[in-house]
Design an enzyme around this catalytic site. Structure first.
Site, PDB file in Angstrom:
ATOM      1  N   ASP A 167       0.819  -1.215   0.000  1.00 18.30           N
ATOM      2  CA  ASP A 167       0.000   0.000   0.000  1.00 18.30           C
ATOM      3  C   ASP A 167       0.854   1.268   0.000  1.00 18.30           C
ATOM      4  O   ASP A 167       0.521   2.249  -0.659  1.00 18.30           O
ATOM      5  CB  ASP A 167      -0.919   0.007   1.225  1.00 18.30           C
ATOM      6  CG  ASP A 167      -2.062  -0.990   1.103  1.00 18.30           C
ATOM      7  OD1 ASP A 167      -2.405  -1.362  -0.039  1.00 18.30           O
ATOM      8  OD2 ASP A 167      -2.615  -1.384   2.135  1.00 18.30           O
ATOM      9  N   GLY A 168       1.953   1.243   0.757  1.00 20.01           N
ATOM     10  CA  GLY A 168       2.812   2.417   0.816  1.00 20.01           C
ATOM     11  C   GLY A 168       3.386   2.774  -0.538  1.00 20.01           C
ATOM     12  O   GLY A 168       3.444   3.952  -0.909  1.00 20.01           O
TER      13      GLY A 168
ATOM     14  N   ASN B  51      -5.276   9.196   1.611  1.00 23.01           N
ATOM     15  CA  ASN B  51      -5.878   8.545   2.771  1.00 23.01           C
ATOM     16  C   ASN B  51      -6.445   9.546   3.780  1.00 23.01           C
ATOM     17  O   ASN B  51      -7.633   9.580   4.033  1.00 23.01           O
ATOM     18  CB  ASN B  51      -4.859   7.647   3.468  1.00 23.01           C
ATOM     19  CG  ASN B  51      -4.784   6.269   2.846  1.00 23.01           C
ATOM     20  OD1 ASN B  51      -5.526   5.949   1.934  1.00 23.01           O
ATOM     21  ND2 ASN B  51      -3.875   5.456   3.338  1.00 23.01           N
TER      22      ASN B  51
ATOM     23  N   ASP C 195      -4.449  14.679  21.504  1.00 22.93           N
ATOM     24  CA  ASP C 195      -3.157  14.340  20.905  1.00 22.93           C
ATOM     25  C   ASP C 195      -3.141  14.747  19.436  1.00 22.93           C
ATOM     26  O   ASP C 195      -2.074  14.948  18.854  1.00 22.93           O
ATOM     27  CB  ASP C 195      -2.890  12.837  21.012  1.00 22.93           C
ATOM     28  CG  ASP C 195      -2.406  12.426  22.393  1.00 22.93           C
ATOM     29  OD1 ASP C 195      -2.163  13.319  23.230  1.00 22.93           O
ATOM     30  OD2 ASP C 195      -2.273  11.218  22.639  1.00 22.93           O
TER      31      ASP C 195
ATOM     32  N   ALA D 268     -11.498   6.141   1.030  1.00 18.52           N
ATOM     33  CA  ALA D 268     -10.422   5.208   0.700  1.00 18.52           C
ATOM     34  C   ALA D 268      -9.462   5.019   1.859  1.00 18.52           C
ATOM     35  O   ALA D 268      -8.865   3.945   2.024  1.00 18.52           O
ATOM     36  CB  ALA D 268      -9.658   5.709  -0.530  1.00 18.52           C
TER      37      ALA D 268
ATOM     38  N   THR E 186     -10.167   3.006   6.462  1.00 12.97           N
ATOM     39  CA  THR E 186      -9.771   1.777   7.161  1.00 12.97           C
ATOM     40  C   THR E 186      -8.303   1.802   7.572  1.00 12.97           C
ATOM     41  O   THR E 186      -7.793   0.795   8.059  1.00 12.97           O
ATOM     42  CB  THR E 186     -10.018   0.548   6.269  1.00 12.97           C
ATOM     43  OG1 THR E 186      -9.295   0.715   5.046  1.00 12.97           O
ATOM     44  CG2 THR E 186     -11.482   0.365   5.970  1.00 12.97           C
ATOM     45  N   ALA E 187      -7.640   2.939   7.402  1.00 11.83           N
ATOM     46  CA  ALA E 187      -6.227   3.056   7.771  1.00 11.83           C
ATOM     47  C   ALA E 187      -6.114   3.710   9.154  1.00 11.83           C
ATOM     48  O   ALA E 187      -6.685   3.224  10.124  1.00 11.83           O
ATOM     49  CB  ALA E 187      -5.478   3.824   6.683  1.00 11.83           C
TER      50      ALA E 187
END
Length: 259
Positions: free
Chosen positions: A45-46, A118, A148, A156, A159-160
């Site tokens: 993915d990265g 993302n 924080d 998209a 879900t990250a």
């Protein structure tokens, strides 16, 4: 059924991707990315995000078909027999995603513009909690979010990092954004908001000298920000290609039933 005549092969520098690339190189007469009408991306993915950002930077976006040679592979297709690649490409389902356009001003008054596929996240830089004013469409919604950090996610990206921060999963065609706090101290019970994707979200950092905040747009970080505004970049749509039955929208739905 799409017909992609000129294909570019992009390979992550990981050992796994490099080892697998030899089986793909004889499948087509690959061309440079700037000459291609579709890209095959080997990696995780990265690396896919890196590839999509490279397209955005050049202003020329073409469909990208990912082959997962990383870990999660949420944006990728399964690594199957390389000999079937061209047949799978012809049957692949296109999925359009729209990135976020972020405008950030640092404490010295310098302005920066990045895109995020993302999410855009604000994070405290020191042990001091951040204090942030949250506005939506120029109307202040939270006068002082003590936390924080806080993030805005596209469907998209929902879900990250957004999901890890207990944010909602958004269907790909929902036309929504997730506004999610990160370890909020006050208002303690605020869990975030779901916004129409036509919204413009602005964060203003309070006490920036005492409580410095950085902003991260996917893989790009900017420190000591004073204000951040973001909205969907309507003129920068991207296209991912997925095997039938394994499209990103199906994965987003399936992720909600993982226990």
């Amino acid at each position: 059924m799409a017909d992609y005549n000129r294909l570019a092969l992009l390979v992550s520098d990981t050992d796994r991707a490099q080892d697998a690339a030899s089986a793909f190189r004889d499948l087509a007469d690959w061309v440079p990315l700037e000459q291609a009408d579709a890209a095959v991306v080997l990696g995780g993915d990265g690396f896919m995000l890196q590839t999509l950002h490279a397209m955005l930077d050049t202003g020329r976006t073409i469909p990208a078909y990912g082959v997962n040679l990383g870990t999660v592979g949420f944006l990728m297709n399964r690594n199957r027999n390389p000999d079937t690649l061209l047949a799978r490409l012809a049957k692949a389902k296109p999925v359009t995603i729209s990135p976020l356009a972020m405008e950030a001003t640092t404490q010295d008054g310098t302005q920066h513009r990045f895109c995020a596929i993302n999410e855009v996240s604000l994070l405290r830089e020191t042990r001091q909690t951040a204090k942030i004013v949250v506005s939506v469409d120029e109307k202040v919604r939270i006068k002082e979010l003590v936390c924080d950090g806080v993030l805005v996610s596209t469907p998209a990206g929902s879900t990250a990092y957004n999901l890890s921060a207990d944010g909602p999963i958004l269907p790909l065609d929902s036309q929504l954004l997730a506004l999610t706090p990160i370890s909020a101290f006050r208002p303690r019970r605020w869990k975030g908001a779901i916004l129409p994707d036509r919204s413009r979200v602005t964060f203003h950092v309070l006490e920036p000298d005492k409580r410095p905040v950085s902003v991260v747009a996917d893989q790009k970080e900017l420190r000591d920000v004073a204000e951040v505004s973001l909205e969907i970049a309507r003129d920068s749509e991207l296209t991912l290609l997925f095997d039938p039955g394994h499209a990103l929208d199906e994965r987003i739905v399936a992720e909600q039933f993982v226990v």
